[in-house]
Design a protein around this motif. Structure first.
Motif, PDB file in Angstrom:
ATOM      1  N   LYS A   1       0.822  -1.215   0.000  1.00 57.16           N
ATOM      2  CA  LYS A   1       0.000   0.000   0.000  1.00 57.16           C
ATOM      3  C   LYS A   1       0.858   1.267   0.000  1.00 57.16           C
ATOM      4  O   LYS A   1       0.519   2.259   0.635  1.00 57.16           O
ATOM      5  CB  LYS A   1      -0.976  -0.006   1.167  1.00 57.16           C
ATOM      6  CG  LYS A   1      -1.962  -1.151   1.116  1.00 57.16           C
ATOM      7  CD  LYS A   1      -2.933  -1.053   2.261  1.00 57.16           C
ATOM      8  CE  LYS A   1      -3.906  -2.151   2.407  1.00 57.16           C
ATOM      9  NZ  LYS A   1      -4.184  -3.173   1.612  1.00 57.16           N
ATOM     10  N   LYS A   2       1.966   1.216  -0.717  1.00 54.76           N
ATOM     11  CA  LYS A   2       2.842   2.382  -0.790  1.00 54.76           C
ATOM     12  C   LYS A   2       2.478   3.284  -1.960  1.00 54.76           C
ATOM     13  O   LYS A   2       3.057   4.331  -2.136  1.00 54.76           O
ATOM     14  CB  LYS A   2       4.301   1.946  -0.909  1.00 54.76           C
ATOM     15  CG  LYS A   2       4.806   1.332   0.371  1.00 54.76           C
ATOM     16  CD  LYS A   2       6.267   1.001   0.289  1.00 54.76           C
ATOM     17  CE  LYS A   2       6.743   0.416   1.590  1.00 54.76           C
ATOM     18  NZ  LYS A   2       8.138   0.027   1.554  1.00 54.76           N
ATOM     19  N   PHE A   3       1.531   2.840  -2.790  1.00 49.85           N
ATOM     20  CA  PHE A   3       1.122   3.665  -3.921  1.00 49.85           C
ATOM     21  C   PHE A   3      -0.155   4.379  -3.524  1.00 49.85           C
ATOM     22  O   PHE A   3      -1.242   4.031  -3.938  1.00 49.85           O
ATOM     23  CB  PHE A   3       0.902   2.804  -5.172  1.00 49.85           C
ATOM     24  CG  PHE A   3       0.623   3.625  -6.387  1.00 49.85           C
ATOM     25  CD1 PHE A   3       1.655   4.284  -7.019  1.00 49.85           C
ATOM     26  CD2 PHE A   3      -0.655   3.750  -6.873  1.00 49.85           C
ATOM     27  CE1 PHE A   3       1.403   5.061  -8.132  1.00 49.85           C
ATOM     28  CE2 PHE A   3      -0.912   4.531  -7.988  1.00 49.85           C
ATOM     29  CZ  PHE A   3       0.115   5.175  -8.619  1.00 49.85           C
ATOM     30  N   ALA A   4      -0.021   5.363  -2.655  1.00 51.44           N
ATOM     31  CA  ALA A   4      -1.195   6.016  -2.105  1.00 51.44           C
ATOM     32  C   ALA A   4      -1.344   7.467  -2.543  1.00 51.44           C
ATOM     33  O   ALA A   4      -2.417   8.020  -2.448  1.00 51.44           O
ATOM     34  CB  ALA A   4      -1.152   5.956  -0.580  1.00 51.44           C
ATOM     35  N   GLU A   5      -0.261   8.091  -2.993  1.00 51.97           N
ATOM     36  CA  GLU A   5      -0.362   9.499  -3.356  1.00 51.97           C
ATOM     37  C   GLU A   5      -1.039   9.641  -4.712  1.00 51.97           C
ATOM     38  O   GLU A   5      -0.546   9.159  -5.699  1.00 51.97           O
ATOM     39  CB  GLU A   5       1.021  10.158  -3.442  1.00 51.97           C
ATOM     40  CG  GLU A   5       1.744  10.244  -2.152  1.00 51.97           C
ATOM     41  CD  GLU A   5       2.619   9.041  -1.899  1.00 51.97           C
ATOM     42  OE1 GLU A   5       3.293   9.047  -0.883  1.00 51.97           O
ATOM     43  OE2 GLU A   5       2.633   8.102  -2.686  1.00 51.97           O
ATOM     44  N   ASN A   6      -2.175  10.274  -4.729  1.00 51.79           N
ATOM     45  CA  ASN A   6      -2.862  10.572  -5.977  1.00 51.79           C
ATOM     46  C   ASN A   6      -2.951  12.072  -6.109  1.00 51.79           C
ATOM     47  O   ASN A   6      -3.036  12.802  -5.129  1.00 51.79           O
ATOM     48  CB  ASN A   6      -4.275   9.971  -5.994  1.00 51.79           C
ATOM     49  CG  ASN A   6      -4.234   8.485  -6.198  1.00 51.79           C
ATOM     50  OD1 ASN A   6      -3.465   7.983  -6.998  1.00 51.79           O
ATOM     51  ND2 ASN A   6      -5.057   7.770  -5.453  1.00 51.79           N
ATOM     52  N   VAL A   7      -2.975  12.521  -7.330  1.00 51.27           N
ATOM     53  CA  VAL A   7      -3.083  13.948  -7.591  1.00 51.27           C
ATOM     54  C   VAL A   7      -4.546  14.317  -7.657  1.00 51.27           C
ATOM     55  O   VAL A   7      -5.346  13.607  -8.238  1.00 51.27           O
ATOM     56  CB  VAL A   7      -2.406  14.278  -8.938  1.00 51.27           C
ATOM     57  CG1 VAL A   7      -2.671  15.712  -9.329  1.00 51.27           C
ATOM     58  CG2 VAL A   7      -0.927  14.034  -8.852  1.00 51.27           C
ATOM     59  N   ASP A   8      -4.888  15.415  -7.066  1.00 53.30           N
ATOM     60  CA  ASP A   8      -6.226  15.959  -7.218  1.00 53.30           C
ATOM     61  C   ASP A   8      -6.346  16.409  -8.674  1.00 53.30           C
ATOM     62  O   ASP A   8      -5.606  17.270  -9.138  1.00 53.30           O
ATOM     63  CB  ASP A   8      -6.387  17.147  -6.266  1.00 53.30           C
ATOM     64  CG  ASP A   8      -7.757  17.775  -6.339  1.00 53.30           C
ATOM     65  OD1 ASP A   8      -8.468  17.590  -7.354  1.00 53.30           O
ATOM     66  OD2 ASP A   8      -8.113  18.454  -5.370  1.00 53.30           O
TER      67      ASP A   8
ATOM     68  N   PRO B   1       7.317  11.856  -4.380  1.00 55.71           N
ATOM     69  CA  PRO B   1       6.428  10.913  -3.677  1.00 55.71           C
ATOM     70  C   PRO B   1       6.305   9.629  -4.500  1.00 55.71           C
ATOM     71  O   PRO B   1       6.365   9.669  -5.733  1.00 55.71           O
ATOM     72  CB  PRO B   1       5.091  11.657  -3.622  1.00 55.71           C
ATOM     73  CG  PRO B   1       5.453  13.103  -3.766  1.00 55.71           C
ATOM     74  CD  PRO B   1       6.668  13.132  -4.653  1.00 55.71           C
ATOM     75  N   ILE B   2       6.128   8.514  -3.837  1.00 58.19           N
ATOM     76  CA  ILE B   2       6.165   7.212  -4.497  1.00 58.19           C
ATOM     77  C   ILE B   2       5.184   7.093  -5.659  1.00 58.19           C
ATOM     78  O   ILE B   2       5.497   6.505  -6.692  1.00 58.19           O
ATOM     79  CB  ILE B   2       5.991   6.054  -3.479  1.00 58.19           C
ATOM     80  CG1 ILE B   2       6.300   4.703  -4.123  1.00 58.19           C
ATOM     81  CG2 ILE B   2       4.592   6.038  -2.895  1.00 58.19           C
ATOM     82  CD1 ILE B   2       7.745   4.477  -4.353  1.00 58.19           C
ATOM     83  N   GLY B   3       3.999   7.657  -5.531  1.00 55.60           N
ATOM     84  CA  GLY B   3       3.022   7.591  -6.618  1.00 55.60           C
ATOM     85  C   GLY B   3       3.509   8.309  -7.863  1.00 55.60           C
ATOM     86  O   GLY B   3       3.431   7.784  -8.974  1.00 55.60           O
TER      87      GLY B   3
END
Length: 192
Positions: free
Chosen positions: A87-94, A125-127
């Protein structure tokens, strides 16, 4: 030992051939893992897991392309699966914010060393880092990235856009890129 001989011996579960294959390709594949991982230990874990898959799936290699490319695809998918599993792919862009980003296709001086660039990419960031690696370096389409990461194609595009801007900001702050006359197109410098 030729690649064909190594491949044939690996199909017969020959430990020496497996070691030879690993020694031949692991340095390049570790650098692939390193771009996705948080640290060297995580990258080494991804590499080991990836090569376990290589050896367990080697019978599926059909010699229709380069063995290195086949191994690379397995390693990249292993990295993505590891990130998703943890669950390290959590950063999403608005998406609303992403539409207002001004993409500056600025450049990196031709003397820019790959190591500096990779270190700056690792600061993302990882995402963002994952999408940038998959699109700009590995050459996947946004649709393929969306499928791999279980996100919308538009999310991949927006993360890529934001990643490019963040990377450029990092490069400018570290005085790695300048507003000089002699420049290389930004994406050419990172492989796309």
């Amino acid at each position: 030992m030729s690649e064909e001989a190594i491949l044939q011996d690996c199909l017969n579960n020959d430990a020496l051939a497996q070691k030879e294959l690993y020694n031949r390709y692991s340095p390049k594949m570790l650098s692939v893992c390193y771009r996705f991982a948080h640290n060297r230990e995580d990258a080494e874990d991804m590499l080991q897991e990836g090569f376990i898959k290589v050896f367990s799936q080697i019978h599926t290699f059909r010699s229709q392309g380069a063995l290195e490319g086949w191994i690379r695809r397995i390693i990249v998918h292993t990295c993505i699966n590891t990130l998703k599993k943890n669950k390290k792919f959590a950063e999403n862009v608005d998406l609303m914010y992403a539409s207002s980003i001004q993409v500056r296709e600025e450049t990196i001086p031709s003397i820019m060393q790959a190591k500096q660039l990779i270190e700056c990419i690792r600061m993302l960031p990882i995402g963002y880092r994952t999408v940038l690696n998959l699109y700009a370096i590995e050459g996947y389409t946004h649709k393929e990235i969306g499928d791999m990461l279980d996100v919308e194609e538009s999310t991949s595009r927006s993360q890529y856009t934001r990643a490019k801007q963040m990377l450029e900001d990092i490069l400018v702050k570290r005085n790695i890129i300048y507003k000089a006359k002699e420049k290389i197109p930004f994406m050419v410098a990172i492989g796309r």
